[in-house]
Design a protein around this motif. Structure first.
Motif, PDB file in Angstrom:
ATOM      1  N   LYS A 106       0.503  -1.068  -0.365  1.00 55.07           N
ATOM      2  CA  LYS A 106       0.153  -0.009  -0.558  1.00 55.07           C
ATOM      3  C   LYS A 106       0.858   1.521   0.446  1.00 55.07           C
ATOM      4  N   SER A 107       2.283   1.283   0.497  1.00 52.74           N
ATOM      5  CA  SER A 107       2.949   2.210   0.236  1.00 52.74           C
ATOM      6  C   SER A 107       3.798   2.318  -0.632  1.00 52.74           C
ATOM      7  N   PHE A 108       3.966   1.464  -1.955  1.00 53.17           N
ATOM      8  CA  PHE A 108       4.199   1.484  -3.194  1.00 53.17           C
ATOM      9  C   PHE A 108       3.149   2.550  -3.732  1.00 53.17           C
ATOM     10  N   ALA A 109       1.622   2.031  -3.711  1.00 51.24           N
ATOM     11  CA  ALA A 109       0.666   2.302  -4.120  1.00 51.24           C
ATOM     12  C   ALA A 109       0.517   4.098  -4.234  1.00 51.24           C
ATOM     13  N   LYS A 110       0.816   4.114  -2.922  1.00 46.88           N
ATOM     14  CA  LYS A 110       0.318   5.802  -1.682  1.00 46.88           C
ATOM     15  C   LYS A 110       1.537   6.643  -2.631  1.00 46.88           C
ATOM     16  N   GLU A 111       3.011   5.897  -2.750  1.00 44.10           N
ATOM     17  CA  GLU A 111       4.032   6.550  -3.034  1.00 44.10           C
ATOM     18  C   GLU A 111       3.746   7.411  -4.631  1.00 44.10           C
ATOM     19  N   PRO A 142     -10.218  11.739  11.632  1.00 49.90           N
ATOM     20  CA  PRO A 142     -10.237  10.413  12.395  1.00 49.90           C
ATOM     21  C   PRO A 142      -8.750   9.152  10.931  1.00 49.90           C
ATOM     22  N   LEU A 143      -8.573   8.706  11.713  1.00 54.10           N
ATOM     23  CA  LEU A 143      -7.887   7.763  10.636  1.00 54.10           C
ATOM     24  C   LEU A 143      -7.798   6.510  10.081  1.00 54.10           C
ATOM     25  N   VAL A 144      -7.500   5.689   9.676  1.00 57.64           N
ATOM     26  CA  VAL A 144      -7.915   5.044   8.835  1.00 57.64           C
ATOM     27  C   VAL A 144      -6.209   3.755   8.981  1.00 57.64           C
ATOM     28  N   VAL A 145      -5.940   3.110   9.579  1.00 58.93           N
ATOM     29  CA  VAL A 145      -4.385   2.126   9.790  1.00 58.93           C
ATOM     30  C   VAL A 145      -4.718   1.001   9.136  1.00 58.93           C
ATOM     31  N   LYS A 146      -3.748   0.773   8.117  1.00 55.33           N
ATOM     32  CA  LYS A 146      -3.595  -0.046   7.404  1.00 55.33           C
ATOM     33  C   LYS A 146      -2.546  -1.425   6.975  1.00 55.33           C
ATOM     34  N   ALA A 147      -2.313  -2.095   7.121  1.00 54.25           N
ATOM     35  CA  ALA A 147      -0.895  -2.643   7.622  1.00 54.25           C
ATOM     36  C   ALA A 147      -0.178  -2.500   5.382  1.00 54.25           C
ATOM     37  N   ASP A 148       0.924  -2.617   5.313  1.00 53.66           N
ATOM     38  CA  ASP A 148       1.670  -2.382   4.219  1.00 53.66           C
ATOM     39  C   ASP A 148       1.118  -3.854   3.259  1.00 53.66           C
ATOM     40  N   GLY A 182       2.517  -6.662   7.969  1.00 51.13           N
ATOM     41  CA  GLY A 182       2.080  -5.261   8.905  1.00 51.13           C
ATOM     42  C   GLY A 182       2.915  -4.658   9.978  1.00 51.13           C
ATOM     43  N   SER A 183       4.286  -4.964   9.261  1.00 42.61           N
ATOM     44  CA  SER A 183       5.067  -4.359   9.731  1.00 42.61           C
ATOM     45  C   SER A 183       5.843  -2.828   9.182  1.00 42.61           C
ATOM     46  N   ARG A 184       5.136  -2.473   8.545  1.00 43.47           N
ATOM     47  CA  ARG A 184       4.919  -1.010   8.143  1.00 43.47           C
ATOM     48  C   ARG A 184       3.446  -0.962   7.465  1.00 43.47           C
ATOM     49  N   VAL A 185       3.152   0.095   8.070  1.00 43.87           N
ATOM     50  CA  VAL A 185       1.865   0.304   7.678  1.00 43.87           C
ATOM     51  C   VAL A 185       1.499   1.818   7.386  1.00 43.87           C
ATOM     52  N   VAL A 186       1.203   2.087   6.453  1.00 44.91           N
ATOM     53  CA  VAL A 186      -0.256   3.465   5.441  1.00 44.91           C
ATOM     54  C   VAL A 186      -1.276   3.848   6.657  1.00 44.91           C
ATOM     55  N   ILE A 187      -1.034   5.062   7.663  1.00 47.38           N
ATOM     56  CA  ILE A 187      -2.445   5.536   8.122  1.00 47.38           C
ATOM     57  C   ILE A 187      -2.721   6.663   7.276  1.00 47.38           C
ATOM     58  N   GLU A 188      -4.002   6.928   7.155  1.00 48.21           N
ATOM     59  CA  GLU A 188      -4.670   7.823   5.874  1.00 48.21           C
ATOM     60  C   GLU A 188      -5.657   8.502   6.471  1.00 48.21           C
ATOM     61  N   GLU A 189      -5.969   9.655   6.285  1.00 52.92           N
ATOM     62  CA  GLU A 189      -7.107  10.018   6.525  1.00 52.92           C
ATOM     63  C   GLU A 189      -8.218   9.739   6.213  1.00 52.92           C
ATOM     64  N   ARG A 190      -9.550   9.473   6.964  1.00 52.75           N
ATOM     65  CA  ARG A 190     -10.447   8.521   6.237  1.00 52.75           C
ATOM     66  C   ARG A 190     -11.751   9.710   5.738  1.00 52.75           C
ATOM     67  N   LEU A 191     -11.945   9.284   4.572  1.00 53.25           N
ATOM     68  CA  LEU A 191     -12.679   9.751   3.657  1.00 53.25           C
ATOM     69  C   LEU A 191     -14.097   9.608   4.021  1.00 53.25           C
ATOM     70  N   VAL A 192     -14.934   9.911   4.095  1.00 50.79           N
ATOM     71  CA  VAL A 192     -16.494   9.499   3.860  1.00 50.79           C
ATOM     72  C   VAL A 192     -17.206  10.047   2.220  1.00 50.79           C
ATOM     73  N   GLY A 193     -17.597   9.038   1.658  1.00 53.38           N
ATOM     74  CA  GLY A 193     -18.293   9.017   0.212  1.00 53.38           C
ATOM     75  C   GLY A 193     -18.601   8.112  -0.305  1.00 53.38           C
ATOM     76  N   ARG A 194     -19.450   7.753  -1.357  1.00 52.18           N
ATOM     77  CA  ARG A 194     -19.634   6.887  -1.882  1.00 52.18           C
ATOM     78  C   ARG A 194     -18.446   5.529  -2.905  1.00 52.18           C
ATOM     79  N   GLU A 195     -18.988   4.424  -2.195  1.00 52.53           N
ATOM     80  CA  GLU A 195     -17.223   3.666  -2.350  1.00 52.53           C
ATOM     81  C   GLU A 195     -18.021   3.334  -4.420  1.00 52.53           C
ATOM     82  N   ILE A 196     -16.920   2.847  -5.211  1.00 52.61           N
ATOM     83  CA  ILE A 196     -17.565   2.525  -5.960  1.00 52.61           C
ATOM     84  C   ILE A 196     -16.076   1.517  -6.931  1.00 52.61           C
TER      85      ILE A 196
END
Ligand code: AMP
Ligand code: GLY
Length: 432
Positions: A106-111, A142-148, A182-196
């Motif tokens: 997930k960190s690769f994707a975010k970068e 509010p945050l979302v915590v993700k395993a890499d 999960g040794s690396r984590v991505v922490i991101e802002e929580r979004l509120v909306g409609r998921e597709i």
């Protein structure tokens, strides 16, 4: 014309839908599925090799010499199955290992998204627990915590406050519930909306949109209860109108594919972009390097043309001038799950009514967690047992059709959501 042989890797409802569609192709002579599931039995020859046994799959492919390998799940893609098959001269649909990192890390994707200006939630990446903890304590939103790494869909924690976010960090980084993932984590802002779920087929340069679907991740009606692999889907999604779709292609898909090419890892195969639409702005939640499950079940039902040439050309790196027409009608998929799913599914229950369901006009049933009993009937063998799909002129008719199919099927403890597609009813008119 020489007819083709296809090897499909995987054993779920998604793979059953792929086998079903490929076996309809006038260009295809035979489908082999590894390991497949007993519901595919009439359409494909089953080869008992697990999807994540990469060496076993390569050996099988060398023996069977398929014209094309279609890989359903993410783990073999992230593990480099396409590279291994290519080095044996075997054509495979899917990204090479380096490109599959879009889902594998997930960190690769975010970068990549940061580098190429693709809209996504603001984020930070941590390898150190203390630093991650400090970040969480100082966060204002509010945050979302993700395993890499890959965690079979269980490594994402959408949290409500500091305590929940800290607990997630603990599970991933201290308890190591998912090991190194999960040794690396991505922490991101929580979004509120409609998921597709937005799917495209890419040959590395060109891409074709292959449909929008909406998944239902929570176990219970009204989006309550724990997260699951997906309890149902529908397509098209009425609120995804042309303007929004243009934004998705211009701001997300094109820059991503361009960026991957610039990095020397062109992306070929199916790309499933998980998107949160906030107002009228799409943000990427995640990239998946394969079809969604149960999204594939609705997309395959809406795919009007022969699927084989599309898959073959994308895998070969040249979609040429191919154009795709999806069926204008709607498809709905309802997942029938075992009691106790997702934590501890109770299996071994006899399933009745599959044939009756399939006799209903427009209904098609895809298997996932089933096995055959000695008397030839089926019993449950997993969490998600069956996906019942229905088609209709519009969403309402497709919902009605799918649930007509569902009403025929019974097994002890069977559970399913009664509101698949309901969110699509509320809003205007869309395209895909
Ligand atoms: P992912 O595997 O990254 O897609 O995350 C799994 C699920 O968590 C998504 O399908 C969303 O429902 C939810 N999710 C992920 N990221 C976010 C976010 N930034 N804001 C809100 N929900 C999220
Ligand atoms: N349905 C979501 C997924 O396949 O990841």
């Amino acid at each position: 014309m020489d007819k083709k042989k296809v090897l499909v890797v995987g054993s779920g409802g998604r793979e059953h839908a792929l086998v079903w569609k490929l076996s309809k192709s006038p260009m295809v002579r035979e489908v082999v599925a590894a390991p497949g599931n007993p519901g595919m039995g009439k359409l494909a020859r089953l080869a008992p090799v697990a999807a994540d046994d990469l060496d076993g799959i390569v050996l099988l492919a060398c023996r069977e010499k398929p014209d094309l390998v279609v890989i359903g799940p993410e783990a073999p893609l992230v593990g480099g199955l396409v590279d291994l098959l290519r080095s044996e001269g075997i054509l495979a649909l899917g990204p090479v290992r380096a490109a599959a990192r879009l889902e594998g890390s997930k960190s690769f994707a975010k970068e990549i998204m940061r580098e190429f200006g693709i809209p996504t939630a603001p984020f930070a990446v941590f390898d150190d627990f203390k630093e991650a903890e400090r970040y969480v304590r100082e966060a204002k939103r509010p945050l979302v915590v993700k395993a890499d790494g890959l965690c079979a869909g269980k490594g994402v924690f959408v949290t409500q406050g500091i305590d929940e976010a800290l607990a997630a960090l603990h599970i991933l980084m201290r308890e190591r519930k998912f090991g190194n993932a999960g040794s690396r984590v991505v922490i991101e802002e929580r979004l509120v909306g409609r998921e597709i779920s937005y799917h495209v087929l890419s040959d590395g340069r060109r891409f074709l949109p292959i449909g929008v679907a909406q998944d239902h991740k929570r176990l219970e009606d009204g989006d309550r209860g724990p997260n699951t692999g997906g309890m149902g889907a529908y397509s098209p999604v009425p609120f995804v109108h042309q303007e929004l779709e243009e934004k998705i292609t211009k701001e997300i898909v094109e820059p991503l594919l361009h960026g991957m090419r610039l990095k020397g890892i062109p992306y070929t195969g199916v790309l499933f972009v998980g998107i949160m639409v906030v107002g009228d702005q799409p943000y990427v939640l995640e990239f998946n390097v394969r079809f969604g499950d149960p999204e594939a079940q609705v997309l395959m039902r809406r795919w009007r043309d022969d699927v084989y040439p599309f898959f073959e050309k994308a895998a070969g790196g040249d979609l040429g001038e191919m154009r795709l027409e999806l069926d204008a009608s709607s498809a709905v998929a309802v997942v029938l799950a075992s009691e106790g799913y997702p934590d501890a599914p109770r299996t071994g229950q006899k399933i009745d009514g599959i044939e009756e369901a399939e006799q209903e006009a427009g209904v098609c049933v895809f298997h996932a967690g089933t096995r055959r009993r000695e008397d030839g009937s089926f019993e449950s063998a997993g969490g998600r047992v069956l996906t019942v799909t229905g088609m209709g002129m519009d969403l309402e008719a497709a919902i009605e059709c799918a649930y007509r199919g569902v009403s025929r099927i019974r097994f002890e403890g069977m559970r399913y959501r009664k509101d698949i597609g309901a969110q699509g009813r509320c809003v205007g008119f869309g395209l895909h």
